[in-house]
Design a protein around this motif. Structure first.
Motif, PDB file in Angstrom:
ATOM      1  N   THR A 326       0.844  -1.189   0.000  1.00 21.30           N
ATOM      2  CA  THR A 326       0.000   0.000   0.000  1.00 21.30           C
ATOM      3  C   THR A 326       0.881   1.242   0.000  1.00 21.30           C
ATOM      4  N   PRO A 327       0.812   2.066  -1.052  1.00 22.11           N
ATOM      5  CA  PRO A 327       1.651   3.273  -1.108  1.00 22.11           C
ATOM      6  C   PRO A 327       1.009   4.414  -0.323  1.00 22.11           C
ATOM      7  N   CYS A 328       1.720   5.513  -0.214  1.00 20.34           N
ATOM      8  CA  CYS A 328       1.178   6.683   0.456  1.00 20.34           C
ATOM      9  C   CYS A 328      -0.039   7.196  -0.317  1.00 20.34           C
ATOM     10  N   PRO A 329      -1.027   7.764   0.368  1.00 25.16           N
ATOM     11  CA  PRO A 329      -2.218   8.257  -0.330  1.00 25.16           C
ATOM     12  C   PRO A 329      -2.013   9.608  -1.003  1.00 25.16           C
ATOM     13  N   ASN A 330      -1.082  10.410  -0.481  1.00 20.78           N
ATOM     14  CA  ASN A 330      -0.866  11.773  -0.989  1.00 20.78           C
ATOM     15  C   ASN A 330       0.340  11.802  -1.924  1.00 20.78           C
ATOM     16  N   ARG A 331       0.236  11.037  -3.014  1.00 18.89           N
ATOM     17  CA  ARG A 331       1.394  10.825  -3.886  1.00 18.89           C
ATOM     18  C   ARG A 331       1.888  12.106  -4.551  1.00 18.89           C
ATOM     19  N   ASN A 332       0.997  13.037  -4.835  1.00 15.36           N
ATOM     20  CA  ASN A 332       1.398  14.284  -5.485  1.00 15.36           C
ATOM     21  C   ASN A 332       2.234  15.187  -4.579  1.00 15.36           C
ATOM     22  N   GLU A 333       2.314  14.848  -3.293  1.00 14.92           N
ATOM     23  CA  GLU A 333       3.118  15.639  -2.363  1.00 14.92           C
ATOM     24  C   GLU A 333       4.494  15.030  -2.144  1.00 14.92           C
ATOM     25  N   TYR A 334       4.776  13.898  -2.790  1.00 11.27           N
ATOM     26  CA  TYR A 334       6.058  13.212  -2.651  1.00 11.27           C
ATOM     27  C   TYR A 334       6.933  13.460  -3.872  1.00 11.27           C
ATOM     28  N   VAL A 335       8.215  13.689  -3.637  1.00 15.19           N
ATOM     29  CA  VAL A 335       9.164  13.795  -4.737  1.00 15.19           C
ATOM     30  C   VAL A 335       9.507  12.410  -5.277  1.00 15.19           C
ATOM     31  N   THR A 343       8.080  10.478  -8.482  1.00 18.29           N
ATOM     32  CA  THR A 343       6.642  10.312  -8.679  1.00 18.29           C
ATOM     33  C   THR A 343       6.226  10.877 -10.036  1.00 18.29           C
ATOM     34  N   GLU A 344       5.014  10.559 -10.431  1.00 21.12           N
ATOM     35  CA  GLU A 344       4.469  11.130 -11.657  1.00 21.12           C
ATOM     36  C   GLU A 344       4.479  12.651 -11.601  1.00 21.12           C
ATOM     37  N   ALA A 345       4.166  13.225 -10.442  1.00 21.14           N
ATOM     38  CA  ALA A 345       4.119  14.683 -10.317  1.00 21.14           C
ATOM     39  C   ALA A 345       5.468  15.301 -10.674  1.00 21.14           C
ATOM     40  N   VAL A 346       6.552  14.679 -10.239  1.00 15.96           N
ATOM     41  CA  VAL A 346       7.894  15.178 -10.561  1.00 15.96           C
ATOM     42  C   VAL A 346       8.213  14.938 -12.030  1.00 15.96           C
ATOM     43  N   ASN A 347       7.869  13.764 -12.535  1.00 13.94           N
ATOM     44  CA  ASN A 347       8.126  13.460 -13.945  1.00 13.94           C
ATOM     45  C   ASN A 347       7.437  14.462 -14.870  1.00 13.94           C
ATOM     46  N   VAL A 348       6.205  14.816 -14.545  1.00 15.22           N
ATOM     47  CA  VAL A 348       5.465  15.775 -15.360  1.00 15.22           C
ATOM     48  C   VAL A 348       6.128  17.150 -15.282  1.00 15.22           C
ATOM     49  N   LEU A 349       6.516  17.557 -14.084  1.00 14.61           N
ATOM     50  CA  LEU A 349       7.177  18.852 -13.901  1.00 14.61           C
ATOM     51  C   LEU A 349       8.481  18.912 -14.694  1.00 14.61           C
ATOM     52  N   MET A 350       9.273  17.858 -14.614  1.00  8.93           N
ATOM     53  CA  MET A 350      10.553  17.833 -15.309  1.00  8.93           C
ATOM     54  C   MET A 350      10.366  17.751 -16.822  1.00  8.93           C
TER      55      MET A 350
END
Length: 374
Positions: A326-335, A343-350
């Motif tokens: 079970t991963p963290c629920p707040n994935r967009n707040e993780y690097v 995370t996907e959020a970092v990949n998209v930003l980069m």
């Protein structure tokens, strides 16, 4: 085996049909419009690299480097695919910004010309610039093998095109290469490799740069002209490295170790641009992107910068993401998604910074500008 069509294509490259700036002095192929097939900015994108951008090429290999299980892909439409992320990789975002579909993995598209026409992803987790890199994971496709797979695919990729049209399409396509991380993580830094006793940091970086130059020249000789090369990020700050210490701080020894590689990249790009007529090279400074991200994490919306969203042990980096964990629920707040990957959020930003960013992040021009060069 080199087919007659492919041989003719290579002859065109060798006999100087490429005019100034690498542009072919001939009309556009009739079924490719001026901005690329299907309205994209470029005809296609071909991807080479490691687990940061692998999207399934290791799935059917006898390999310990796989991500085709939940919770990988938990935020990806379609679930786990082999991407080492909860969702998008960096090249997924870049493909979308270019107006291309998501680029299929070679292992899944190699029998279908229709799937390959907009590009192919040849990347393989645990792969390195050096063939020996990543052998602890058993199966993987080193960069040399990825280049061979591209060569073997050329007839399918350029099916129904004349040799001259094929040369033009490839010269306008993007070739994204992200290699080098595993040559440190899964070679130089491992005790069961002799590399560290054979080379100091600068010598190893020079060895990698020499081999990398040869490999990129091979791609050029196969028709590539527009290259996007990604450097290595702040490897000393990934959860796997953090977990090896007790201070909770980035390993400056590891961060300093990879600096010569990134510095060599700029020199290599300048030399290749000079020596390979018509070529254009872009360097994606992943190190600077991560430095900016870690320094300004809150302003980007990230609250957790020092541990994985999915993993076990110190910094959730001692054991990477296990099946059905079970991963963290707040994935967009993780690097970091796991012990090694963003995370996907970092990949998209980069991906967005690489596409439209300034020279401190992407040098000498960005991907959007490279795509618009005819």
């Amino acid at each position: 085996m080199i087919t007659l069509k492919f041989y003719c294509f290579l002859c065109l490259l060798a006999t100087g049909l490429l005019s100034s700036g690498g542009r072919l002095a001939m009309a556009q192929p009739s079924h490719w419009n001026s901005s690329g097939a299907g309205g994209g900015m470029v005809p296609a994108m071909f991807v080479f690299g490691d687990s940061l951008i692998d999207n399934g090429n290791n799935n059917d290999l006898n390999s310990f480097a796989k991500a085709n299980y939940f919770p990988y892909g938990i935020d990806f439409n379609g679930g786990p695919t082999g991407r080492f992320s909860n969702g998008y990789t960096m090249v997924d975002e870049i493909a979308e910004l270019l107006g291309l579909p998501l680029i299929p993995a070679y292992s899944q598209a190699s029998d279908s010309r229709d799937q390959m026409v907009r590009g192919v992803n040849f990347a393989s987790a645990a792969a390195g610039i050096l063939d020996v890199t990543g052998r602890n994971f058993v199966g993987r496709l080193p960069f040399n093998q990825q280049i061979k797979n591209f060569e073997n695919s050329l007839d399918q990729i350029t099916d129904n095109l004349s040799a001259s049209d094929a040369a033009q399409v490839l010269s306008r396509s993007l070739f994204f290469v992200g290699m080098g991380s595993n040559d440190y993580l899964n070679n130089y830094l491992l005790p069961n490799y002799p590399t560290r006793n054979q080379y100091n940091g600068q010598q190893f970086a020079d060895l990698l740069s020499k081999e990398y130059t040869t490999q990129l020249t091979k791609l050029y000789n196969l028709g590539a002209r527009k290259f996007v090369l990604a450097g290595i990020g702040k490897m000393g700050c990934i959860p796997s490295i953090l977990a090896q210490g007790t201070s909770g701080r980035c390993s400056e020894d590891v961060n300093e170790l990879i600096l010569p590689f990134n510095e060599n990249m700029r020199t290599m790009i300048n030399n290749l641009s000079t020596n390979l007529p018509g070529s254009k090279f872009v360097f994606v400074n992943v190190h600077n992107m991560f430095q900016d991200l870690l320094s300004n994490a809150r302003s980007y919306g990230f609250r957790v910068v020092n541990r994985g969203c999915c993993g076990i042990g110190r910094n959730r980096g001692q054991v990477t993401c296990l099946p059905f964990q079970t991963p963290c629920p707040n994935r967009n707040e993780y690097v970091f998604w796991d012990a090694f990957h963003p995370t996907e959020a970092v990949n998209v930003l980069m991906g967005r910074k690489a596409f439209g960013g300034t020279p401190d992040f992407v040098y000498p021009i960005n991907i959007q500008q490279l795509a618009n060069i005819s």
